[in-house]
Enzyme design. Sequence first.
Site, PDB file in Angstrom:
ATOM      1  N   CYS B 130     -24.094 144.727  -6.141  1.00  0.00           N
ATOM      2  CA  CYS B 130     -24.476 143.320  -6.040  1.00  0.00           C
ATOM      3  C   CYS B 130     -25.993 143.220  -5.898  1.00  0.00           C
ATOM      4  CB  CYS B 130     -23.820 142.637  -4.842  1.00  0.00           C
ATOM      5  SG  CYS B 130     -24.400 140.929  -4.662  1.00  0.00           S
ATOM      6  N   ILE B 191     -20.076 146.542 -16.312  1.00  0.00           N
ATOM      7  CA  ILE B 191     -21.243 146.493 -15.440  1.00  0.00           C
ATOM      8  C   ILE B 191     -21.173 145.309 -14.483  1.00  0.00           C
ATOM      9  CG2 ILE B 191     -22.809 147.633 -17.073  1.00  0.00           C
ATOM     10  CD1 ILE B 191     -23.919 144.845 -17.843  1.00  0.00           C
ATOM     11  N   GLY B 217     -22.488 136.842 -18.462  1.00  0.00           N
ATOM     12  CA  GLY B 217     -22.146 136.036 -19.633  1.00  0.00           C
ATOM     13  C   GLY B 217     -22.406 136.799 -20.924  1.00  0.00           C
TER      14      GLY B 217
END
Lengths: 269, 303
Positions: B130, B191, B217
């Site tokens: 993250c 990923i 996206g």
Amino acid sequence: MKKYILDLKVRSNRRLNRNHNLLELGCINPLPPMVPGQFAEVRVDGSQTTYLRRPFSIHRVDRAANTMHLLIKSVGDGTRKLADLEAGDSVNIMLPLGSGFTLTRNARVLLVGGGCGVAPLYYLADHLFRQGNKVDILIGGRSADDILMADDYRAFGTVYIATEDGTLGEKGMVTGHSVLKNKELSYDMIYCCGPDGMMRAVAGIAEAHGIECEVSLENTMACGIGVCLCCVVETHEGNQCVCTQGPVFNSKQLKGWTAEVETGCSLDQ
Amino acid sequence: MASLEVNIHNLKLKNPVLTASGTFGYGEEYDDFIDVNALGGIIVKATTPEHREGNPYPRMAETPMGMLNAVGLQNKGVDYFVEHIYPRLLKYSNYVIANVSGSTVEGYVEVAEKINRLDHIQAIELNISCPNVKEGGMAFGTSCPSATAVTRAVREVYDKTLIVKLSPNVTRIEDIALAVEEAGADAISLINTLLGMAINAETRRPVLSTVTGGLSGPAVKPVALRMVWQVAKAVKVPVIGIGGITTAADAIEFMLAGASAIQVGTANFIDPQASVKILAGIEEYLYRHNISDVRELTGGLVL
């Protein structure tokens, strides 16, 4: 309330002024149940710069005609594409999303809208009027041309107008209108939607008079269904999603909106 | 009908379509739109040891064919997850996979231990990638020693399927993949988001409160595809492909590059039915190409 993803047909598209359109949408099947204050997420097709859906307040619902309206303000390429839709075009839409306004009965209420912030107020005024409320509606804008469909609201109550240049109604900001300046201001509820500064000012006036105030927020969002956690607003119960726990909040829920003394705890850095 | 079943270590997924953590809530948000049980499984929102409020608004910026987010792992902590959220997940008969994050090795271990006791959760995805938290997260996933340390520590307390989710924000992703495989990962997913940034030219200010955020996206898909291909060649454990998957063709490309399964992420925001449409599209592809088993696609790239 159950959420739907639907392909609706554009029934009509009315240009209201240089950058606002009223889009009327319908379908063969009955439109789903929805309540004032909820919103829809609209997919924008054919815009290279628009990837995410765009949220719009549900502006009107006409059950007899089985249509609903969205008030579209053109601010970028995506909203311009929606403003260019023609009757017969298809629109992919998720609705109804979010929570609605608290709906009073037989009460005295004031609706305050600024600019395209009137978007959720028409459906609200319509509903409140039918529920026996005495409805006052205060609409503000920069100029007469920015006051959208004021006449349409007269069916539900008394309409007051403020324009910054004085071309319609009282001259000045909506928050300076004599309705809100009244020292004896007494409503059972004030509903407000508009620019952030305007809503905070109205919430402050409401609080000073001990009147409950609900505001409709418009944070940028991706999913519209409480998943991405991008549209959060700081409340006294922590970060809450505008898309699911709002868009309507009582102004007292919002951190920093009312005059109470902050407790001094800060979020971890 | 072709067989759609795929294996990820001990998991026998009825099909290769999963949903990515942070883009699918706890599944229930999608119940109105799809039959969540039709999917191979769901990876639920990341859980940390403590309640986290996440980063201040604004947390999101729309970008060309994608979005940046800086949510910062907002969640109510592992104890709340176990007590209040887990019971709501029991209605799903497919695989429910928890995503585990923390800011210290001990934190990851605490969450993994507590989730290990939950019978209905057969796997965890270790989030060492993250980019939106100041401590932990991606910091663990961008160097081999720290990726090894956290994977090894969790491996010691977690006895079901351990998936490690990799960060793309590294120079050689194969090295990280090999390190976590060596440390005991049963599978690798990749990923996570690519570190990015957005600026408002009018105000000269960053769009995100944190200045930088994670890009996801379709914009990231070619990068993700390349990394899945590199990692799948390097490791023996199954690879789960993630990154901008929006259509069945995207999903199939990731499988051809070496993925055994895929996760649908940001596409869920634009179309809440994206995951089941991708599944239907995969079936249609298999039929059209006369393929009897979806597993034939994995690593099927013709060079």
